[in-house]
Write a protein that holds these residues in place. Structure first.
Motif, PDB file in Angstrom:
ATOM      1  N   LEU A   1      -3.834  11.057  -2.756  1.00  0.00           N
ATOM      2  CA  LEU A   1      -4.763  10.387  -3.662  1.00  0.00           C
ATOM      3  C   LEU A   1      -6.198  10.726  -3.291  1.00  0.00           C
ATOM      4  O   LEU A   1      -7.006  11.080  -4.140  1.00  0.00           O
TER       5      LEU A   1
ATOM      6  N   HIS B   1      -7.687  -2.547  -5.028  1.00  0.00           N
ATOM      7  CA  HIS B   1      -6.472  -3.274  -4.648  1.00  0.00           C
ATOM      8  C   HIS B   1      -6.236  -3.281  -3.142  1.00  0.00           C
ATOM      9  O   HIS B   1      -5.898  -4.307  -2.565  1.00  0.00           O
ATOM     10  N   TYR B   2      -6.419  -2.123  -2.469  1.00  0.00           N
ATOM     11  CA  TYR B   2      -6.055  -1.983  -1.049  1.00  0.00           C
ATOM     12  C   TYR B   2      -7.221  -1.799  -0.099  1.00  0.00           C
ATOM     13  O   TYR B   2      -7.057  -1.923   1.111  1.00  0.00           O
TER      14      TYR B   2
ATOM     15  N   VAL C   1      -1.536   8.235   0.247  1.00  0.00           N
ATOM     16  CA  VAL C   1      -2.964   7.941   0.390  1.00  0.00           C
ATOM     17  C   VAL C   1      -3.759   9.230   0.551  1.00  0.00           C
ATOM     18  O   VAL C   1      -4.790   9.423  -0.097  1.00  0.00           O
TER      19      VAL C   1
ATOM     20  N   SER D   1      -9.252   2.321  -8.651  1.00  0.00           N
ATOM     21  CA  SER D   1      -8.181   1.338  -8.817  1.00  0.00           C
ATOM     22  C   SER D   1      -7.480   1.053  -7.493  1.00  0.00           C
ATOM     23  O   SER D   1      -7.239  -0.101  -7.130  1.00  0.00           O
ATOM     24  N   TYR D   2      -7.158   2.093  -6.760  1.00  0.00           N
ATOM     25  CA  TYR D   2      -6.500   1.927  -5.458  1.00  0.00           C
ATOM     26  C   TYR D   2      -7.406   1.148  -4.507  1.00  0.00           C
ATOM     27  O   TYR D   2      -6.967   0.210  -3.843  1.00  0.00           O
ATOM     28  N   GLU D   3      -8.670   1.520  -4.445  1.00  0.00           N
ATOM     29  CA  GLU D   3      -9.591   0.889  -3.502  1.00  0.00           C
ATOM     30  C   GLU D   3      -9.854  -0.575  -3.844  1.00  0.00           C
ATOM     31  O   GLU D   3     -10.017  -1.397  -2.947  1.00  0.00           O
TER      32      GLU D   3
ATOM     33  N   ALA E   1       0.836  -1.196   0.000  1.00  0.00           N
ATOM     34  CA  ALA E   1       0.000   0.000   0.000  1.00  0.00           C
ATOM     35  C   ALA E   1       0.873   1.248   0.000  1.00  0.00           C
ATOM     36  O   ALA E   1       2.045   1.202   0.362  1.00  0.00           O
ATOM     37  N   ALA E   2       0.283   2.326  -0.414  1.00  0.00           N
ATOM     38  CA  ALA E   2       0.995   3.596  -0.462  1.00  0.00           C
ATOM     39  C   ALA E   2       1.270   4.105   0.953  1.00  0.00           C
ATOM     40  O   ALA E   2       0.663   3.680   1.918  1.00  0.00           O
TER      41      ALA E   2
END
Length: 63
Positions: A11, A26-27, A8, A22-24, A2-3
Protein backbone atom coordinates in the motif's frame (compact mmCIF):
# COMPACT_ATOMS: atom_id res chain seq x y z
CA UNK A 1 -7.69 -5.67 11.88
CA UNK A 2 -4.71 -3.93 10.31
CA UNK A 3 -3.18 -5.30 7.16
CA UNK A 4 -0.22 -7.66 7.19
CA UNK A 5 3.26 -6.20 6.86
CA UNK A 6 3.34 -7.23 3.21
CA UNK A 7 0.02 -5.46 2.55
CA UNK A 8 1.12 -2.31 4.36
CA UNK A 9 4.37 -2.10 2.42
CA UNK A 10 2.55 -2.69 -0.87
CA UNK A 11 0.00 0.00 0.00
CA UNK A 12 2.76 2.43 0.97
CA UNK A 13 4.66 1.81 -2.27
CA UNK A 14 1.85 1.36 -4.82
CA UNK A 15 -1.50 2.75 -3.69
CA UNK A 16 -2.99 6.09 -4.59
CA UNK A 17 -3.39 8.91 -2.08
CA UNK A 18 -7.08 8.17 -1.45
CA UNK A 19 -6.36 4.55 -0.50
CA UNK A 20 -3.49 5.59 1.75
CA UNK A 21 -5.63 8.27 3.38
CA UNK A 22 -8.38 5.77 4.08
CA UNK A 23 -5.94 3.30 5.63
CA UNK A 24 -4.24 5.97 7.74
CA UNK A 25 -7.55 7.32 9.07
CA UNK A 26 -8.43 3.83 10.23
CA UNK A 27 -5.05 2.42 11.41
CA UNK A 28 -2.66 5.36 11.69
CA UNK A 29 0.06 6.91 9.56
CA UNK A 30 2.38 4.69 7.53
CA UNK A 31 6.11 5.29 7.60
CA UNK A 32 7.06 7.76 4.89
CA UNK A 33 10.82 7.80 5.26
CA UNK A 34 13.66 5.33 5.34
CA UNK A 35 13.76 3.67 8.73
CA UNK A 36 17.55 3.64 9.12
CA UNK A 37 18.98 4.11 12.58
CA UNK A 38 16.85 1.58 14.46
CA UNK A 39 19.82 -0.79 14.51
CA UNK A 40 21.90 1.59 16.65
CA UNK A 41 20.36 1.01 20.12
CA UNK A 42 21.92 -2.10 21.73
CA UNK A 43 18.52 -3.62 22.57
CA UNK A 44 17.22 -3.35 18.97
CA UNK A 45 17.16 -6.41 16.74
CA UNK A 46 15.79 -7.33 13.35
CA UNK A 47 12.97 -9.86 13.08
CA UNK A 48 11.66 -11.72 10.04
CA UNK A 49 8.34 -10.93 8.39
CA UNK A 50 7.02 -14.22 9.82
CA UNK A 51 7.98 -13.21 13.36
CA UNK A 52 6.40 -9.79 12.82
CA UNK A 53 3.12 -11.38 11.69
CA UNK A 54 3.18 -13.74 14.70
CA UNK A 55 3.60 -10.86 17.16
CA UNK A 56 0.98 -8.71 15.43
CA UNK A 57 -1.46 -11.62 15.47
CA UNK A 58 -0.90 -12.15 19.20
CA UNK A 59 -1.45 -8.46 19.85
CA UNK A 60 -4.64 -8.39 17.81
CA UNK A 61 -5.95 -11.46 19.64
CA UNK A 62 -5.41 -9.68 22.96
CA UNK A 63 -7.07 -6.42 21.96
Amino acid sequence: MAASLEEVLHLRDHADRAAMGSYERHYGVLAEAVLDGWQDPPQASEISAEEFELFVGRGQANS
